[in-house]
Design an enzyme around this catalytic site. Sequence first.
Site, PDB file in Angstrom:
ATOM      1  N   HIS A 199       0.812  -1.213   0.000  1.00 62.03           N
ATOM      2  CA  HIS A 199       0.000   0.000   0.000  1.00 62.03           C
ATOM      3  C   HIS A 199       0.847   1.265   0.000  1.00 62.03           C
ATOM      4  O   HIS A 199       0.327   2.356  -0.189  1.00 62.03           O
ATOM      5  CB  HIS A 199      -0.985  -0.004   1.180  1.00 62.03           C
ATOM      6  CG  HIS A 199      -0.373   0.252   2.523  1.00 62.03           C
ATOM      7  ND1 HIS A 199      -0.140  -0.748   3.447  1.00 62.03           N
ATOM      8  CD2 HIS A 199       0.049   1.392   3.112  1.00 62.03           C
ATOM      9  CE1 HIS A 199       0.378  -0.226   4.536  1.00 62.03           C
ATOM     10  NE2 HIS A 199       0.510   1.070   4.363  1.00 62.03           N
TER      11      HIS A 199
ATOM     12  N   ASP B  22      -0.075  -7.528   0.969  1.00 63.47           N
ATOM     13  CA  ASP B  22       0.384  -6.177   1.324  1.00 63.47           C
ATOM     14  C   ASP B  22       1.895  -6.129   1.515  1.00 63.47           C
ATOM     15  O   ASP B  22       2.398  -5.479   2.437  1.00 63.47           O
ATOM     16  CB  ASP B  22      -0.333  -5.653   2.564  1.00 63.47           C
ATOM     17  CG  ASP B  22      -0.253  -4.127   2.662  1.00 63.47           C
ATOM     18  OD1 ASP B  22       0.229  -3.498   1.701  1.00 63.47           O
ATOM     19  OD2 ASP B  22      -0.646  -3.570   3.698  1.00 63.47           O
TER      20      ASP B  22
ATOM     21  N   SER C 212       4.634   2.885   7.662  1.00 67.06           N
ATOM     22  CA  SER C 212       4.321   1.676   6.907  1.00 67.06           C
ATOM     23  C   SER C 212       5.502   1.242   6.041  1.00 67.06           C
ATOM     24  O   SER C 212       6.104   2.044   5.336  1.00 67.06           O
ATOM     25  CB  SER C 212       3.103   1.904   6.007  1.00 67.06           C
ATOM     26  OG  SER C 212       1.923   1.653   6.685  1.00 67.06           O
TER      27      SER C 212
END
Length: 532
Positions: free
Chosen positions: A124, A153, A229
């Site tokens: 992502h 992911d 992230s």
Amino acid sequence: MNRQTKSPKSVYVTLGVGFALGALCMVGLPKALSTGISSAFADTHLPGFQQRTISSPSTESLAEVRNLDSFYTNLAGFVGPAVVDIQSSNGRQMTEDGQRMPTMGGEGSGFILRPDGYIVTNDHVVGGFDNVKVILKDGREFTGKVTRAHDSDIAIVKIDAKNLPTLAFGDSDKLKPGQMAMAIGSPFAFQQSVTFGHISALGRDRTMIEGRYYPDMIQTDTAINMGNSGGPLTNIDGQVIGLNTAIYSPSGASAGIGFAIPSNQVRLIVDKLIEGGKITRSQIGLIPENLSDYQKEQRHLSGGALVQDAPEGQPAGMAGIKKGDVVVQIGHTKINSQIDLRNSMLEYAPGSTVEVEVIRDGAHKTFKVKLQEHKELTAEEMQPQAGRQGQPRFNMPKGFDGPEDFFKDFPGLKVPGFGDQQPRTRTAPSNPTGKPKLGVGVGNLTDDLRKQFSIPDNAKGAVVGEVTPGSVAESIGIQMGDVIQSLGSKQINNAQDLTDAMAGIKHGDTRKIRFSRYGNGSIAINEMDVTF
């Protein structure tokens, strides 16, 4: 203003008091130096005053604290050089002064796996973007080539560089709650930010986050924010034990509940991406869950994946596997948990037939199951349906083999990938007749809408429920679920505010519009000038 002039007498009094205080301090100094901690000062003339002295640590204790402080510093210094900042963007826009700039994008993190330029991050953070730039700690910048594993992911970014510092994977199966952990990344674009914490829990599952199902997550209180992230969660040996991926946060900032994909899962996917360039996943068509300690004891088992459901129209059900069976072997792969069952679908090609060993009522049974091709989760499959006992549930995402009634869309759970977007300018489609319209159907932010679109509690604005094709809104990229927060000089706190802001606009007018999107990389803030 009148200034008071000091007399020679007052000067002498001041000097005398100063010498007296200095003498008192010098008397107490040797003791303070010997202990490392000075006495606490207070007014001894106050009624009921009792003088207290701060307890002093021993020399050995101070040495231990200094060693611990040095350890933290050394650990951060070891890990930091292999952590990168990743900036992703889509397309480019020509500004008024002739400069070209990204029109949409954000910032995340990653870490270097191999010295020849292989970098690990979240899908992502980089998936679906035209341009991916990697910035090393030493300031060098590279253009990256992305290889994706969307449903997991996880992604690989390859840059053209050599002799880079790297990090190694640790064994996430050996983690225990309470162990220390460290994260390094780019929260809110503050690159190389270091945070420390602990492993809070293991095996967190049953969660759907922005279209992806995460069956096995590490929970940590190590501070993780937007931009962390894709960065590493490491142990005290500097090994990567998790890939920082999500946070639970109604406010959008760290609430001490972060989630990381375990390193063993990351390593499995990364190895296949590097070797084959893509992920091929099959589908067995059953819903697995882990056995509780009580269930293991009751069934005299050390592991396995309990079949929560095996629909008759799916491969497992057609082969004879039933709800309540415990899968212990698929082909040559031993199954100790539900994540083992999911990962086994990476080992066998769609269309192949594998032997599946289960335990039913204490007896071992083997079934031959023809696997199907894995399919991506669709928007329709994510829509809630009535579940058992009146509880909401989601359709099973094909290929994820996830329990339908276990999917939850927490309002504060989001992937912390990106920060504010770059400003841009758009001209709306020409429509000289009638009154200018933005072309959206909006509503007030209710609890249900906040939950549906993962909008934090502190966000204000008018939420978009519909976008008219060919409208101004569509031309500038507004989508269902976006929150319009300002138009021109007017702040938008609800649907009526937007209606009022549009009332005075005429054809040819230019207004700055600001709207936020809470999804596809967490908070994306869009701001641009629009000519109606």
